[in-house]
Design an enzyme around this catalytic site. Structure first.
Site, PDB file in Angstrom:
ATOM      1  N   LYS A  96       1.153  -1.199   0.247  1.00  0.00           N
ATOM      2  CA  LYS A  96      -0.153   0.347   0.208  1.00  0.00           C
ATOM      3  C   LYS A  96       1.009   1.506  -0.251  1.00  0.00           C
ATOM      4  O   LYS A  96       0.100   1.913   0.586  1.00  0.00           O
ATOM      5  CB  LYS A  96      -0.800   0.274   1.142  1.00  0.00           C
ATOM      6  CG  LYS A  96      -1.589  -0.842   1.196  1.00  0.00           C
ATOM      7  CD  LYS A  96      -3.153  -1.339   2.513  1.00  0.00           C
ATOM      8  CE  LYS A  96      -4.072  -2.408   2.046  1.00  0.00           C
ATOM      9  NZ  LYS A  96      -3.176  -3.370   1.882  1.00  0.00           N
TER      10      LYS A  96
HETATM   11  P1  OMP Z   1      -7.443 -12.101   5.603  1.00  0.00           P
HETATM   12  O1  OMP Z   1      -8.667 -10.750   5.924  1.00  0.00           O
HETATM   13  O2  OMP Z   1      -6.228 -12.740   6.546  1.00  0.00           O
HETATM   14  O3  OMP Z   1      -7.642 -13.411   4.623  1.00  0.00           O
HETATM   15  O4  OMP Z   1      -6.956 -10.612   5.221  1.00  0.00           O
HETATM   16  C1  OMP Z   1      -7.009  -9.531   3.745  1.00  0.00           C
HETATM   17  C2  OMP Z   1      -5.389  -9.250   3.302  1.00  0.00           C
HETATM   18  O5  OMP Z   1      -5.713  -8.616   2.099  1.00  0.00           O
HETATM   19  C3  OMP Z   1      -4.103  -8.569   4.399  1.00  0.00           C
HETATM   20  O6  OMP Z   1      -3.601  -8.951   3.821  1.00  0.00           O
HETATM   21  C4  OMP Z   1      -5.096  -6.842   4.408  1.00  0.00           C
HETATM   22  O7  OMP Z   1      -4.132  -6.552   4.730  1.00  0.00           O
HETATM   23  C5  OMP Z   1      -5.057  -7.017   2.981  1.00  0.00           C
HETATM   24  N1  OMP Z   1      -6.435  -6.296   2.315  1.00  0.00           N
HETATM   25  C6  OMP Z   1      -7.403  -5.859   3.064  1.00  0.00           C
HETATM   26  O8  OMP Z   1      -8.064  -6.959   3.900  1.00  0.00           O
HETATM   27  N2  OMP Z   1      -8.654  -5.220   3.042  1.00  0.00           N
HETATM   28  C7  OMP Z   1      -8.854  -4.368   1.305  1.00  0.00           C
HETATM   29  O9  OMP Z   1      -8.904  -3.461   1.487  1.00  0.00           O
HETATM   30  C8  OMP Z   1      -7.420  -4.260   0.705  1.00  0.00           C
HETATM   31  C9  OMP Z   1      -6.188  -5.558   1.403  1.00  0.00           C
HETATM   32  C10 OMP Z   1      -5.180  -5.643   0.424  1.00  0.00           C
HETATM   33  O10 OMP Z   1      -4.519  -4.160  -0.559  1.00  0.00           O
HETATM   34  O11 OMP Z   1      -5.016  -6.662   0.123  1.00  0.00           O
END
Ligand code: OMP
Length: 268
Positions: A96
């Protein structure tokens, strides 16, 4: 001529018959005690996961925070994992990033040339300067935060200007305008099913969709809407795959296969 990032995304997706992105967000606190939680143990575990899931998923996303927490040793691990994946799957650096152009150029060198990732997640808060250096090479891609999965994302992303344009719409349109090299995608969280149709109608940029599994996002809507307009939606799942069951390779592969099966089922 070399494929653009978005063309490669589609080709790898077709080849693997998958739109699944596995999030390799390592976290020793979530690993059961019987597992080797040293960085060496984690490296072997990740490599085994990659070897066992490379044909089930389209991409791997490494959230850099989960590696940076270990300092330079975590950074080294991240570099090793990216080179281990190599060209088998698409790699996404979830950093990000977002800064002035001069600094963003250095981020692009670090993420793409030094570490070797295929793509990056980008925060657009500083405008085009934060995006353009990441998209000058058509083979590398940038997923720009549009409407994120976290509750407080709306504090900024649902802000409306005097013309009633919502911030996330504006970001989507800006990205479409900048997409002259066919290598921009949007981050659209799975927890926002009610806004997805509106965003998909604006353009056909690919989406990276986090929020499935641990965050309770809507898989069906995410899959069906993101893939409209001959576009592509990558469904990211991190915790719900990496820490499935007892964290054995068997349970991890089963979870990944199950998500891939469900995603492909919604596409029929
Ligand atoms: P889980 O919730 O464990 O599946 O992880 C979600 C992953 O996506 C993490 O690495 C977050 O930092 C990332 N993420 C989000 O959860 N929400 C977003 O809106 C954007 C991201 C991202 O850019 O990947």
């Amino acid at each position: 001529m070399i494929d653009t990032f978005n063309e490669r995304l589609k080709k790898v997706s077709l080849k693997k018959n998958s739109k699944l992105c596995i999030g390799l967000d390592i976290d020793p606190d979530r690993m059961p005690n019987h597992m080797d939680k040293s960085l060496q143990g984690i490296e072997s575990h990740l490599k085994e996961i990659i070897d066992s899931t490379t044909e089930i998923c389209l991409a791997y996303k490494l959230n850099m925070a989960f590696y940076e927490q270990f300092g330079f040793k975590g950074y080294e691990l991240m570099e090793k994992i990216v080179s281990y994946i190599d060209s088998r799957n698409i790699t996404i650096a979830d950093g990000k990033r977002g800064d002035i152009g001069n600094t963003t150029k250095k981020y692009a060198i670090s993420i793409f040339d030094t570490i070797g990732f295929d793509s990056i997640t980008v925060s657009p808060y500083m405008g085009a300067d934060s995006i353009v250096p990441f998209i000058s090479n058509r083979a590398k891609g940038a997923f720009v935060l549009c409407l994120t999965s976290n509750e407080s994302g709306k504090d900024v992303q649902k802000f409306k200007n005097d013309n009633n344009t919502i911030m996330y719409e504006y970001i989507s349109k800006l990205c479409d305008k900048l997409n002259t090299n066919d290598n921009i995608g949007l981050v659209v969280g799975a927890t926002n099913p009610e806004n997805m149709q509106q965003i998909r109608q604006l353009n056909s940029l690919p989406w990276l969709i986090p929020g499935i599994g641990a965050q309770g996002g809507d898989l069906k809507q995410s899959v069906t809407i993101s893939n409209e307009k001959k576009s592509i939606g990558l469904i990211n799942v991190s915790r719900a795959i990496l820490f499935a069951g007892d964290c054995s390779i068997h349970d991890i592969v089963k979870a990944a296969e199950n998500y891939n099966y469900q995603i492909n089922g919604y596409l029929k």
